[in-house]
Design a protein around this motif. Structure first.
Motif, PDB file in Angstrom:
ATOM      1  N   MET A 197       0.749  -1.257   0.099  1.00  0.00           N
ATOM      2  CA  MET A 197      -0.102  -0.126   0.033  1.00  0.00           C
ATOM      3  C   MET A 197       1.007   1.196  -0.169  1.00  0.00           C
ATOM      4  SD  MET A 197      -3.164  -1.277   2.590  1.00  0.00           S
ATOM      5  CE  MET A 197      -3.763   0.378   2.580  1.00  0.00           C
ATOM      6  N   ALA A 198       1.962   1.345   0.962  1.00  0.00           N
ATOM      7  CA  ALA A 198       2.998   2.317   0.862  1.00  0.00           C
ATOM      8  C   ALA A 198       3.563   2.615  -0.585  1.00  0.00           C
ATOM      9  CB  ALA A 198       3.879   2.072   1.953  1.00  0.00           C
ATOM     10  N   THR A 199       3.825   1.382  -1.023  1.00  0.00           N
ATOM     11  CA  THR A 199       4.479   1.449  -2.321  1.00  0.00           C
ATOM     12  C   THR A 199       3.801   1.981  -3.722  1.00  0.00           C
ATOM     13  OG1 THR A 199       5.964  -0.378  -1.809  1.00  0.00           O
ATOM     14  CG2 THR A 199       5.883   0.282  -4.253  1.00  0.00           C
ATOM     15  N   ASN A 200       2.501   1.457  -3.522  1.00  0.00           N
ATOM     16  CA  ASN A 200       1.512   2.102  -4.402  1.00  0.00           C
ATOM     17  C   ASN A 200       1.165   3.451  -4.327  1.00  0.00           C
ATOM     18  OD1 ASN A 200      -0.486   1.020  -6.487  1.00  0.00           O
ATOM     19  ND2 ASN A 200      -1.991   2.000  -5.408  1.00  0.00           N
ATOM     20  N   PHE A 201       1.229   3.934  -2.917  1.00  0.00           N
ATOM     21  CA  PHE A 201       1.073   5.313  -2.568  1.00  0.00           C
ATOM     22  C   PHE A 201       2.024   6.067  -3.327  1.00  0.00           C
ATOM     23  CE2 PHE A 201       1.589   9.161   0.279  1.00  0.00           C
ATOM     24  CZ  PHE A 201       0.365   9.683   0.195  1.00  0.00           C
ATOM     25  N   GLY A 202       3.356   5.666  -3.094  1.00  0.00           N
ATOM     26  CA  GLY A 202       4.663   6.525  -3.368  1.00  0.00           C
ATOM     27  C   GLY A 202       4.492   6.550  -5.174  1.00  0.00           C
ATOM     28  N   LEU A 203       4.243   5.463  -5.654  1.00  0.00           N
ATOM     29  CA  LEU A 203       4.183   5.579  -6.890  1.00  0.00           C
ATOM     30  C   LEU A 203       3.146   6.365  -7.753  1.00  0.00           C
ATOM     31  CD1 LEU A 203       4.106   1.670  -7.840  1.00  0.00           C
ATOM     32  CD2 LEU A 203       5.821   3.236  -8.338  1.00  0.00           C
ATOM     33  N   LYS A 204       2.032   6.591  -7.010  1.00  0.00           N
ATOM     34  CA  LYS A 204       0.879   7.841  -7.306  1.00  0.00           C
ATOM     35  C   LYS A 204       1.625   9.266  -7.202  1.00  0.00           C
ATOM     36  CE  LYS A 204      -2.891   4.854  -7.058  1.00  0.00           C
ATOM     37  NZ  LYS A 204      -4.325   4.586  -6.259  1.00  0.00           N
ATOM     38  N   ARG A 205       2.377   9.122  -6.115  1.00  0.00           N
ATOM     39  CA  ARG A 205       2.746  10.475  -5.685  1.00  0.00           C
ATOM     40  C   ARG A 205       4.252  10.770  -6.469  1.00  0.00           C
ATOM     41  NH1 ARG A 205      -1.433  10.189  -4.184  1.00  0.00           N
ATOM     42  NH2 ARG A 205      -2.338  10.975  -2.230  1.00  0.00           N
ATOM     43  N   GLY A 206       4.645  10.076  -7.266  1.00  0.00           N
ATOM     44  CA  GLY A 206       5.907  10.128  -8.064  1.00  0.00           C
ATOM     45  C   GLY A 206       7.226   9.947  -7.113  1.00  0.00           C
ATOM     46  N   TRP A 207       7.163   9.292  -6.088  1.00  0.00           N
ATOM     47  CA  TRP A 207       8.450   9.178  -5.265  1.00  0.00           C
ATOM     48  C   TRP A 207       9.550   8.519  -6.212  1.00  0.00           C
ATOM     49  CZ3 TRP A 207       6.138   7.132  -0.033  1.00  0.00           C
ATOM     50  CH2 TRP A 207       5.310   8.118   0.512  1.00  0.00           C
TER      51      TRP A 207
ATOM     52  N   GLY B  33      14.484   8.586 -12.724  1.00  0.00           N
ATOM     53  CA  GLY B  33      15.410   7.699 -12.304  1.00  0.00           C
ATOM     54  C   GLY B  33      15.640   7.248 -11.137  1.00  0.00           C
ATOM     55  N   ARG B  34      14.512   7.369 -10.344  1.00  0.00           N
ATOM     56  CA  ARG B  34      14.507   7.025  -8.896  1.00  0.00           C
ATOM     57  C   ARG B  34      13.732   5.474  -8.696  1.00  0.00           C
ATOM     58  NH1 ARG B  34      13.237  12.431  -7.995  1.00  0.00           N
ATOM     59  NH2 ARG B  34      11.251  11.709  -7.545  1.00  0.00           N
ATOM     60  N   HIS B  35      13.544   5.020  -9.785  1.00  0.00           N
ATOM     61  CA  HIS B  35      12.656   3.492  -9.719  1.00  0.00           C
ATOM     62  C   HIS B  35      13.519   2.461  -8.978  1.00  0.00           C
ATOM     63  CE1 HIS B  35       9.478   1.332 -11.036  1.00  0.00           C
ATOM     64  NE2 HIS B  35      10.174   0.159 -11.442  1.00  0.00           N
ATOM     65  N   TRP B  36      14.944   2.668  -9.146  1.00  0.00           N
ATOM     66  CA  TRP B  36      15.736   1.391  -8.114  1.00  0.00           C
ATOM     67  C   TRP B  36      15.385   1.790  -6.719  1.00  0.00           C
ATOM     68  CZ3 TRP B  36      19.138   3.160  -4.590  1.00  0.00           C
ATOM     69  CH2 TRP B  36      19.250   4.780  -4.930  1.00  0.00           C
ATOM     70  N   LEU B  37      14.694   2.826  -6.348  1.00  0.00           N
ATOM     71  CA  LEU B  37      14.614   3.131  -4.940  1.00  0.00           C
ATOM     72  C   LEU B  37      13.435   2.194  -4.271  1.00  0.00           C
ATOM     73  CD1 LEU B  37      14.804   7.046  -4.432  1.00  0.00           C
ATOM     74  CD2 LEU B  37      16.602   5.343  -3.442  1.00  0.00           C
ATOM     75  N   ILE B  38      12.561   1.653  -5.154  1.00  0.00           N
ATOM     76  CA  ILE B  38      11.495   0.695  -4.751  1.00  0.00           C
ATOM     77  C   ILE B  38      12.138  -0.371  -4.171  1.00  0.00           C
ATOM     78  CG2 ILE B  38       9.675  -0.804  -5.603  1.00  0.00           C
ATOM     79  CD1 ILE B  38       9.149   1.063  -7.983  1.00  0.00           C
ATOM     80  N   LEU B  39      13.113  -1.292  -4.482  1.00  0.00           N
ATOM     81  CA  LEU B  39      13.420  -2.257  -3.730  1.00  0.00           C
ATOM     82  C   LEU B  39      13.999  -1.904  -2.281  1.00  0.00           C
ATOM     83  CD1 LEU B  39      14.061  -5.427  -3.392  1.00  0.00           C
ATOM     84  CD2 LEU B  39      16.087  -4.973  -4.857  1.00  0.00           C
ATOM     85  N   PRO B  40      15.027  -1.001  -2.047  1.00  0.00           N
ATOM     86  CA  PRO B  40      15.153  -0.691  -0.807  1.00  0.00           C
ATOM     87  C   PRO B  40      14.235  -0.252   0.098  1.00  0.00           C
ATOM     88  CG  PRO B  40      16.351   0.922  -2.479  1.00  0.00           C
ATOM     89  CD  PRO B  40      15.568  -0.334  -3.053  1.00  0.00           C
ATOM     90  N   PHE B  41      13.352   0.630  -0.442  1.00  0.00           N
ATOM     91  CA  PHE B  41      12.133   1.237   0.106  1.00  0.00           C
ATOM     92  C   PHE B  41      11.364  -0.141   0.883  1.00  0.00           C
ATOM     93  CE2 PHE B  41       7.704   2.282   0.135  1.00  0.00           C
ATOM     94  CZ  PHE B  41       7.649   3.338   1.110  1.00  0.00           C
TER      95      PHE B  41
END
Length: 317
Positions: free
Chosen positions: A242-252, A256-264
């Motif tokens: 849910m937090a990841t989905n929220f971050g994707l919608k907010r553009g976190w 070039g920051r897509h690699w942050l998904i795994l450590p997040f």
């Protein structure tokens, strides 16, 4: 100094927060870093103190309790054997951080789903065997059959649900790993502990006298473990997607920051698992009580002859 009873947890197990505090110490991930020498020393200290009630040289009350919890984190309460390292509850946080992070990150392809679900069920099988209740050995053939059934159930559930959510909101696809894990727990735990269901788990009077082996108590205890394990999985496998989905919608994770998904996701899962493991273990007392009226008739007769109406047993974790 007040009397120290190392046969029992330090905190009141009749309250939820007493159990939670107990399990925060027992499941502390730092316990897995202890060497065999340190574990054997903790066992020696605890064993000798239980016999003599004399404070060991160089120890005070706090250090003695620390040794007690280090000992409990590594040795099975019924068999006394040193448990497999990755099967100890103290290894839950680091192991589940990696495995759960992998499941909720790499879930789109069939190959990834198969690999991560297989790895998770293999780990769960080790944990379930390591933390079984009672002292009855499990035949290898029974363990293999149980493991295959649990893996098959998890993989079947995950692949089926993946096929159904392809055209749904992407968030639903992120919940598939949790649904598969929850369903597999209902198979894996009873299957890996099927010897208790078949042969029973040891039950004792409140004074510690062994009455016999109860299948009814084993079934009930295992059902409680299933509930608590599913609860443990909820924060990491529901809140993190849910937090990841929220971050994707907010553009976190754009630009070039897509690699942050795994450590997040790993950080989120790690935090959730570290907190949820002791809180889940604390849902029900490990040394559970069971009414004599629900025992098998032959055991109930023995218990009543000793003037007891409640027995206790280790339900496992």
């Amino acid at each position: 100094m007040s009397l120290i009873d190392l046969t029992k947890p330090r905190w009141d197990q009749n309250t939820y927060w007493g159990r939670a505090t107990h399990f925060f110490h027992l499941t502390n991930p730092l316990n897995v870093l202890a060497s065999d020498k340190q574990l054997d020393e903790a066992k020696k200290i605890v064993t000798e103190f239980r016999k003599t009630q004399k404070m060991p040289s160089g120890y005070d009350e706090e250090k003695l309790w620390a040794a007690k919890y280090l000992y409990d984190s590594a040795f099975h309460p019924d068999t006394g054997e040193k448990m497999i390292l990755i099967g100890r509850m103290a290894a839950q946080a680091p192991m589940n951080t990696l495995i759960t992070g992998g499941m909720i990150t790499f879930y789109r392809t069939t190959a990834a789903t198969v690999f991560w679900q297989w790895l998770n069920q293999t780990f769960n099988a080790i944990v379930n065997y390591t933390n079984r209740g009672g002292d009855t050995p499990i035949p290898v053939s029974q363990m293999v059959a149980s493991y295959c059934c649990a893996c098959g159930g998890a993989l079947g559930t995950a692949l089926y649900l993946n096929s159904k959510v392809k055209n749904m909101n992407p968030l639903f696809a992120r919940f598939v790993p949790f649904a598969a894990v929850a369903g597999a727990n209902c198979l894996n735990i009873p299957m890996m502990r099927s010897s208790e269901i078949i042969n029973g788990t040891p039950v004792f009077t409140l004074s510690g006298e062994r009455i016999g082996e109860s299948r009814n108590a084993a079934r009930y205890g295992i059902s409680l473990v299933v509930v608590s394990r599913i609860f443990m999985a909820i924060p990491g496998m529901i809140l993190t997607p849910m937090a990841t989905n929220f971050g994707l919608k907010r553009g976190w994770f754009r630009g070039g920051r897509h690699w942050l998904i795994l450590p997040f996701q790993l950080a989120s899962v790690g935090f959730c698992v570290t907190i949820a493991t002791p809180l889940g273990c604390a849902m029900f007392p490990q040394q559970a009580t069971f009414p004599v009226s629900r025992l098998e008739p032959e055991l109930a007769k023995i218990a009543r002859s000793k003037n007891v109406d409640t027995v206790v047993y280790n339900k496992g974790l």
